[in-house]
Design an enzyme around this catalytic site. Structure first.
Site, PDB file in Angstrom:
ATOM      1  N   ASP A   7       0.855  -1.183   0.000  1.00 15.62           N
ATOM      2  CA  ASP A   7       0.000   0.000   0.000  1.00 15.62           C
ATOM      3  C   ASP A   7       0.892   1.235   0.000  1.00 15.62           C
ATOM      4  O   ASP A   7       2.078   1.159   0.345  1.00 15.62           O
ATOM      5  CB  ASP A   7      -0.911   0.021   1.237  1.00 15.62           C
ATOM      6  CG  ASP A   7      -1.947   1.122   1.149  1.00 15.62           C
ATOM      7  OD1 ASP A   7      -2.763   1.095   0.214  1.00 15.62           O
ATOM      8  OD2 ASP A   7      -1.934   2.034   1.993  1.00 15.62           O
ATOM      9  N   SER A   8       0.288   2.372  -0.352  1.00 11.53           N
ATOM     10  CA  SER A   8       1.058   3.615  -0.322  1.00 11.53           C
ATOM     11  C   SER A   8       1.376   4.033   1.120  1.00 11.53           C
ATOM     12  O   SER A   8       2.269   4.838   1.336  1.00 11.53           O
ATOM     13  CB  SER A   8       0.263   4.716  -1.025  1.00 11.53           C
ATOM     14  OG  SER A   8      -1.003   4.850  -0.415  1.00 11.53           O
ATOM     15  N   CYS A  70      -3.664  -1.002  -2.396  1.00  7.90           N
ATOM     16  CA  CYS A  70      -3.915   0.392  -2.780  1.00  7.90           C
ATOM     17  C   CYS A  70      -4.740   0.454  -4.069  1.00  7.90           C
ATOM     18  O   CYS A  70      -4.346  -0.087  -5.102  1.00  7.90           O
ATOM     19  CB  CYS A  70      -2.571   1.077  -2.987  1.00  7.90           C
ATOM     20  SG  CYS A  70      -2.690   2.811  -3.366  1.00  7.90           S
ATOM     21  N   GLU A 150      -3.698   8.626   8.026  1.00  5.87           N
ATOM     22  CA  GLU A 150      -2.254   8.450   8.269  1.00  5.87           C
ATOM     23  C   GLU A 150      -1.870   9.015   9.642  1.00  5.87           C
ATOM     24  O   GLU A 150      -0.938   8.548  10.275  1.00  5.87           O
ATOM     25  CB  GLU A 150      -1.425   9.144   7.179  1.00  5.87           C
ATOM     26  CG  GLU A 150      -1.452   8.447   5.829  1.00  5.87           C
ATOM     27  CD  GLU A 150      -0.707   7.112   5.780  1.00  5.87           C
ATOM     28  OE1 GLU A 150       0.375   7.003   6.372  1.00  5.87           O
ATOM     29  OE2 GLU A 150      -1.233   6.168   5.151  1.00  5.87           O
ATOM     30  N   CYS A 180     -10.595   3.394  -1.656  1.00  6.25           N
ATOM     31  CA  CYS A 180      -9.264   3.733  -1.159  1.00  6.25           C
ATOM     32  C   CYS A 180      -9.094   2.944   0.125  1.00  6.25           C
ATOM     33  O   CYS A 180     -10.000   2.921   0.968  1.00  6.25           O
ATOM     34  CB  CYS A 180      -9.183   5.231  -0.886  1.00  6.25           C
ATOM     35  SG  CYS A 180      -7.698   5.716   0.003  1.00  6.25           S
ATOM     36  N   HIS A 182      -7.588   3.441   2.705  1.00 11.69           N
ATOM     37  CA  HIS A 182      -7.611   4.194   3.963  1.00 11.69           C
ATOM     38  C   HIS A 182      -9.037   4.344   4.517  1.00 11.69           C
ATOM     39  O   HIS A 182      -9.217   4.575   5.706  1.00 11.69           O
ATOM     40  CB  HIS A 182      -7.003   5.583   3.754  1.00 11.69           C
ATOM     41  CG  HIS A 182      -5.509   5.562   3.597  1.00 11.69           C
ATOM     42  ND1 HIS A 182      -4.890   4.972   2.526  1.00 11.69           N
ATOM     43  CD2 HIS A 182      -4.527   6.047   4.375  1.00 11.69           C
ATOM     44  CE1 HIS A 182      -3.575   5.109   2.655  1.00 11.69           C
ATOM     45  NE2 HIS A 182      -3.324   5.750   3.774  1.00 11.69           N
TER      46      HIS A 182
END
Ligand code: DGL
Length: 245
Positions: A7-8, A70, A150, A180, A182
């Site tokens: 993932d990013s 991601c 994050e 996404c 997240h």
């Protein structure tokens, strides 16, 4: 089976959570490119370059399969990643579309796709849904949630204000595609905002459904061995992992 999850940043832990719950794999190697997150506002070529560099990280481990948790990477880099690796690289967009289809909603129900700028601009979700006959789709770039997650902020005033910013003009959807990785971390806050009316399509659960449909996987007795790596601030990522997993 030993797999990698890429993932990013921290968001892919939402996919790891689903994978751990189903416990198909002996070992999961997680790599978050926290030094360069977010990928969502970046150009296609940059996203592909970063994704190929992540493959070099996974070359240190003898993995059997790589899941790109991601969505942004899944939208642009899968063909190049598959061309340059000797194991299959799976993305989360096709599984997400399959999960929505399996939820048996009528084709004219309102579907909200929330994703990064790059994912929305790729039109990967929109085209796949249109091809299946869905006719009432709203797609929104909602990248401001990425830095909140994050930072480990999953609810509260900032999250609520960001939701007001993005959603005040749209009608309540029947399903929200969390496009996404997240976003599952703010899933509870989203459900609260929309008064528990929509169903949420979550990349983690979608990839589990997809793996079950395409691979012969057995649930294991022992817990998987999870190893977490990051290109920056590993301690921060492990802290989010402790909290989220
Ligand atoms: N994890 C990315 C995704 O699923 C979003 C975060 C980013 O912009 O890097 O699209």
């Amino acid at each position: 089976m030993k797999i990698g999850v890429f993932d990013s940043g921290a968001g892919g832990l939402s996919v790891v959570k689903s994978l751990l719950a189903h416990n198909f794999f002996d070992e999961i190697i997680y790599y978050g490119d926290t030094a360069r997150v977010p990928y969502g506002p970046k150009d296609k070529n940059t996203i592909i370059r970063y994704s190929l560099e992540a493959l070099e990280f996974f070359n240190n481990f003898d993995i059997d399969l790589l899941i790109t948790a991601c969505n942004t990477v899944s939208a642009y880099a899968l063909p190049d990643m598959n061309a340059q690796s000797n194991y299959p690289v799976l993305g989360v967009i096709e599984p997400g579309v399959m999960a929505l289809e399996n939820s048996n909603l009528a084709k004219d129900e309102h579907i909200l796709i929330m994703a990064t700028r790059a994912t929305i601009n790729s039109r990967r979700y929109q085209s796949a849904l249109e091809d299946l006959g869905y006719s009432n789709i709203t797609s929104l770039q909602t990248g401001l949630f990425v830095p909140l997650v994050e930072e480990g902020i999953f609810s509260g005033e900032l999250v609520r204000a960001t939701m007001e910013h993005y959603f005040s003009d749209i009608e309540t959807p029947k399903a929200i595609i969390l496009g996404c990785t997240h976003f599952p971390l703010i899933g509870d806050a989203l459900l609260e905002y929309f008064e528990h009316k929509p169903i949420l399509i979550h990349s983690g659960e979608a990839i589990v459904e997809y793996l079950e449909a395409h691979y012969d996987l057995q649930k294991r007795e022992e817990e998987a061995n999870l190893k977490i790596f990051a290109s920056d601030n590993v301690a921060g990522l492990r802290k989010i992992a402790d909290r989220w997993l």
